[in-house]
Each structure stands twice: as C-alpha cells, then as structure tokens.
Design a protein around this motif. Structure first.
Motif, PDB file in Angstrom:
ATOM      1  N   LYS A   1       0.831  -1.165   0.000  1.00 34.37           N
ATOM      2  CA  LYS A   1       0.000   0.000   0.000  1.00 34.37           C
ATOM      3  C   LYS A   1       0.880   1.233   0.000  1.00 34.37           C
ATOM      4  N   ILE A   2       0.504   2.192  -0.838  1.00 29.52           N
ATOM      5  CA  ILE A   2       1.258   3.440  -0.963  1.00 29.52           C
ATOM      6  C   ILE A   2       0.281   4.594  -0.815  1.00 29.52           C
ATOM      7  N   ALA A   3       0.691   5.602  -0.054  1.00 24.96           N
ATOM      8  CA  ALA A   3      -0.147   6.783   0.130  1.00 24.96           C
ATOM      9  C   ALA A   3       0.758   7.996   0.274  1.00 24.96           C
ATOM     10  N   HIS A   4       0.178   9.168   0.167  1.00 26.37           N
ATOM     11  CA  HIS A   4       0.927  10.405   0.378  1.00 26.37           C
ATOM     12  C   HIS A   4       0.271  11.153   1.534  1.00 26.37           C
ATOM     13  N   GLY A   5       1.033  11.380   2.590  1.00 32.25           N
ATOM     14  CA  GLY A   5       0.461  12.039   3.765  1.00 32.25           C
ATOM     15  C   GLY A   5      -0.653  11.192   4.348  1.00 32.25           C
ATOM     16  N   ALA A   6      -0.342   9.960   4.678  1.00 29.26           N
ATOM     17  CA  ALA A   6      -1.343   8.952   5.040  1.00 29.26           C
ATOM     18  C   ALA A   6      -2.007   9.166   6.400  1.00 29.26           C
ATOM     19  N   ALA A   7      -1.400   9.916   7.298  1.00 27.26           N
ATOM     20  CA  ALA A   7      -1.922  10.007   8.666  1.00 27.26           C
ATOM     21  C   ALA A   7      -3.393  10.429   8.741  1.00 27.26           C
ATOM     22  N   PRO A   8      -3.838  11.496   8.055  1.00 24.01           N
ATOM     23  CA  PRO A   8      -5.258  11.868   8.144  1.00 24.01           C
ATOM     24  C   PRO A   8      -6.185  10.774   7.600  1.00 24.01           C
ATOM     25  N   LEU A   9      -5.762  10.149   6.499  1.00 22.16           N
ATOM     26  CA  LEU A   9      -6.563   9.065   5.931  1.00 22.16           C
ATOM     27  C   LEU A   9      -6.664   7.903   6.907  1.00 22.16           C
ATOM     28  N   LEU A  10      -5.554   7.558   7.529  1.00 26.51           N
ATOM     29  CA  LEU A  10      -5.556   6.446   8.479  1.00 26.51           C
ATOM     30  C   LEU A  10      -6.417   6.758   9.703  1.00 26.51           C
ATOM     31  N   ARG A  11      -6.399   8.007  10.170  1.00 23.49           N
ATOM     32  CA  ARG A  11      -7.259   8.392  11.299  1.00 23.49           C
ATOM     33  C   ARG A  11      -8.730   8.255  10.918  1.00 23.49           C
ATOM     34  N   ALA A  12      -9.083   8.685   9.708  1.00 19.57           N
ATOM     35  CA  ALA A  12     -10.475   8.578   9.251  1.00 19.57           C
ATOM     36  C   ALA A  12     -10.890   7.113   9.122  1.00 19.57           C
ATOM     37  N   LEU A  13     -10.011   6.292   8.601  1.00 19.16           N
ATOM     38  CA  LEU A  13     -10.317   4.859   8.486  1.00 19.16           C
ATOM     39  C   LEU A  13     -10.463   4.230   9.864  1.00 19.16           C
ATOM     40  N   HIS A  14      -9.575   4.609  10.772  1.00 20.35           N
ATOM     41  CA  HIS A  14      -9.631   4.078  12.138  1.00 20.35           C
ATOM     42  C   HIS A  14     -10.954   4.459  12.808  1.00 20.35           C
ATOM     43  N   ALA A  15     -11.385   5.706  12.605  1.00 19.84           N
ATOM     44  CA  ALA A  15     -12.656   6.161  13.178  1.00 19.84           C
ATOM     45  C   ALA A  15     -13.833   5.389  12.603  1.00 19.84           C
ATOM     46  N   ALA A  16     -13.686   4.909  11.366  1.00 24.08           N
ATOM     47  CA  ALA A  16     -14.739   4.114  10.730  1.00 24.08           C
ATOM     48  C   ALA A  16     -14.571   2.625  11.017  1.00 24.08           C
ATOM     49  N   ASP A  17     -13.668   2.302  11.945  1.00 21.13           N
ATOM     50  CA  ASP A  17     -13.390   0.924  12.344  1.00 21.13           C
ATOM     51  C   ASP A  17     -12.770   0.075  11.232  1.00 21.13           C
ATOM     52  N   VAL A  18     -12.010   0.729  10.360  1.00 19.82           N
ATOM     53  CA  VAL A  18     -11.301   0.033   9.288  1.00 19.82           C
ATOM     54  C   VAL A  18      -9.819   0.038   9.643  1.00 19.82           C
ATOM     55  N   ARG A  19      -9.202  -1.112   9.618  1.00 24.10           N
ATOM     56  CA  ARG A  19      -7.781  -1.224   9.936  1.00 24.10           C
ATOM     57  C   ARG A  19      -6.984  -1.472   8.660  1.00 24.10           C
ATOM     58  N   VAL A  20      -5.817  -0.852   8.568  1.00 27.18           N
ATOM     59  CA  VAL A  20      -4.926  -1.034   7.428  1.00 27.18           C
ATOM     60  C   VAL A  20      -3.710  -1.794   7.932  1.00 27.18           C
ATOM     61  N   ALA A  21      -3.515  -2.967   7.384  1.00 31.74           N
ATOM     62  CA  ALA A  21      -2.390  -3.792   7.806  1.00 31.74           C
ATOM     63  C   ALA A  21      -1.106  -3.300   7.134  1.00 31.74           C
ATOM     64  N   PRO A  22      -0.019  -3.248   7.884  1.00 31.65           N
ATOM     65  CA  PRO A  22       1.263  -2.884   7.291  1.00 31.65           C
ATOM     66  C   PRO A  22       1.668  -3.941   6.255  1.00 31.65           C
TER      67      PRO A  22
END
Length: 109
Positions: A1-22
């Motif tokens: 997985k590749i993203a640019h400035g991933a922190a805000p996206l990851l926080r939004a996913l986390h709030a939606a109960d979605v986990r992104v595996a490393p």
C-alpha cells in the motif's frame, strides 16, 4: 500500500473501524528522508512536480478532474512518485528506516 500524507486518511479509516495492515509506504515520509531538513511539500501535486519535474504529465494533470477521475489521478501520481523515490531510498539505504517510520503511522492509532 502506498499513500501520500497517510496520517489523516488512516485516522479517518480508524474512526470508521477500518484497519490497514502494514506495510504502508508514505511518499511524504520517503521524500523527507531523502531531503533531510527540507520539508516535503504537503501537496501531492507539488511533490510530484519537485521530484518528477514540473512538466511531467503527472504534475500537470488533475485541475479539471473531479470525483473518481481525481482519485485515479492521485493514485497515479502517488505510484509515479514512489517509483521515482524507490531507487534513491535503496541507494542510500533508507528503505528500512522508511518502512519503520511508515509502520509507526499505522501503529500509532
């Protein structure tokens, strides 16, 4: 997985109960490792222009795009940027530190 400035996206996913595996590689972190002391542009298009050249089609496309088209442009920009950053990261032996820093992005939530 590749993203640019991933922190805000990851926080939004986390709030939606979605986990992104490393692993997740953040091109912004990679750019900052390759140019220490120089803050990477927060805007993906600006960073693409800086690393791929302002005349690159990936740097000039996008202003007229919306919705799904814009998402596709951003994905292409992120992949093109990562392709440009990968070799310098390996040459400077920064690939492991990059992966570790990016892993902190996913585990800090």
């Amino acid at each position: 997985k590749i993203a640019h400035g991933a922190a805000p996206l990851l926080r939004a996913l986390h709030a939606a109960d979605v986990r992104v595996a490393p692993p997740l590689i953040d091109t912004r972190i990679a750019g900052e490792l390759l140019a220490p002391g120089v803050r990477s542009p927060p805007d993906l298009t600006a960073m693409v222009g800086a690393w791929l050249g302002a005349s690159s089609p990936l740097a000039t496309i996008g202003p007229a795009c919306t919705g799904h088209e814009l998402a596709c442009v951003r994905a292409a920009q992120t992949l093109g940027l990562m392709q440009k950053l990968a070799l310098p990261l390996l040459d400077r032996r920064l690939d492991r530190p990059c992966k570790r820093l990016c892993a902190l992005t996913t585990t800090a939530l």
